[in-house]
Design a protein around this motif. Sequence first.
Motif: not given
Lengths: 142, 454
Positions: B176-177, B180, B240-249
């Motif tokens: 995920a990183m 990112f 960044y929606y669906y790759i393991g990043a936080p929801e605020y994206w």
Amino acid sequence: MLSKKQAKAFFLGGTILFSMIFLGLSFESVTISMPEKTNADQITDAVVRGKVIWESNNCMGCHTILGEGAYYAPELTRVYSRKGESYIKTVLMAEQPWAPRGRKMVAYNLSEEDANDVVAFFQWIDGMDLNGFPPEPDPSLK
Amino acid sequence: MKYKSQKVAYWFFALSMLLIVLQITYGFIMGFAHMGYDGLHEIIPFNAARATHNNLLVVWLLSGFMGAAYYIIPEEAQHELVSVKLAYIQLITLALVGVTAVIGFHFNWWEGRKFLEIPRELDFLVVINVLTFLGIILTTLFKGKKQSTTAMVLTMGLVFAALLYLPGMIWFDNQAMDSFFRWWVVHLWVEGVWELIMGGILAFLLIKLTGVDREVIEKWLYVIVGLTFLSGILGTGHHYYYIGAPEYWLIIGGIFSALEPLAFLAMALFALHMYRKGGRNHPNKIALFWTLGSAIVSFVGAGLLGLAHTLPSVNMYTHGTLVTAMHGHLAFWGAYGMIVFAMISYALPNLTGRKLYNNAMGMYGFWLSLIGMIGMTTAFAAAGVAQVYLERKVGLDFMVVQQEIEVHFLILILCATIFATGITLFIIDFVKYGQPTDEALNVSDDFEAIEATA
């Protein structure tokens, strides 16, 4: 009317401001939220070896994972729970191209150890919190 | 042309032409494979074709941008390039790295990271190459008589493009990183700094082709690149929606990426307005077609078709499907492909001294490639929407769906043939112009000179 100087200030000011916000949010994502959502503590040596095999064979050149890659072969984010360990290993260790419905995969003929590593990688990916991706199909449509 | 060293641009353009032919060839291989005709699987498996297709795109566009910079910077800075020899060395090494990478892909030598497949060892050579290029451009610019806004925006785009390549070279154990930071390269290139490059080239061409006052054009250039960064930087969030990043994206990416079309709309309106405001007729009509075409098609391809699937609720279903390919094709062609073609169309008569513009072949090249690409985009759209519905909504098996949508790839290949015909005509014209010559020196194509000879 806008002058060239004002236009330049808009460009530079906006760029600096939004870059700062972006860097701040990225810092939070990478250091706090993402390790938790991706279960970073569960990244074992086998997972890392699996990722190396995944990358060095450019699996993303046909498949997607986390929805990223090419659109020639299935999405693999949840492949561990969808297909199970033994199916995945059979595909990876096949000596002849795996060809469901005629579309061929490269025959990677992986060793059992390597196949286990890739499975570990998929198993770790499977456990990630992806904000609801991949979506569940609508049962009323089938 | 005004400066002898501008001739080096020609060879970068020639490399671009060579690589686009190869890129299209690999596109056909992939199109046929999607239809079930994968006879080349043993030699060129799909992932090799795909890596080649994508990376050739990047290299031919970069080569085009570099050629554009080598043409524009001397003229804007009013100074010869500081080292023509080094520029040729840079050209040859760029070609060698590109060719080595492409051959490597066929022997399983790559990094399987979308768009950044070039192996790590070659990454370092790319960095050295780009630094050499930037060294030549920056030294020329600062030794020059003036630093125009157009030149500065173009150069800033090139410098940031080089810097942003670096995050893509960091190793992460976490997939995920990895993703990112991969988007720091890919998104911030194509929806950020490459737009500076495009804006810079566009401004230069509009100054040359419309005769509108430089101050006016450059003022609006600032506004457009300002809008680009205002929306594009935080717009990265749509990856960044669906790759393991936080929801605020989801919120930030949704809002700011929905604003991204504004920058492209501004660019299109700007180009059209300047054209109408100019009121002077530059004889190189074909360059004007490509220039205005690029501004308009980038709005449709990058702006509108991007908007079509950028909202999180839509992207949840379209993420990782052929809908992305639909947007990608028209966006890259409109924003970056066509601006490189515009630059070449403008520069060739000046470099070679042969004013072959406005012939039928050039016009057919423009229209056929445009119509072909719009057709391809439509075929991808039909295939993508069907895939989204059948696979993501109904829940059918991947390959069952793929067989359902094979017919759209037949249409794709037919349209790709029209596109390829257009490109072929453009290249025939390119060859007909012949090589650059010193005789073309000091033959100005500024309006004053054109009007004096008329």
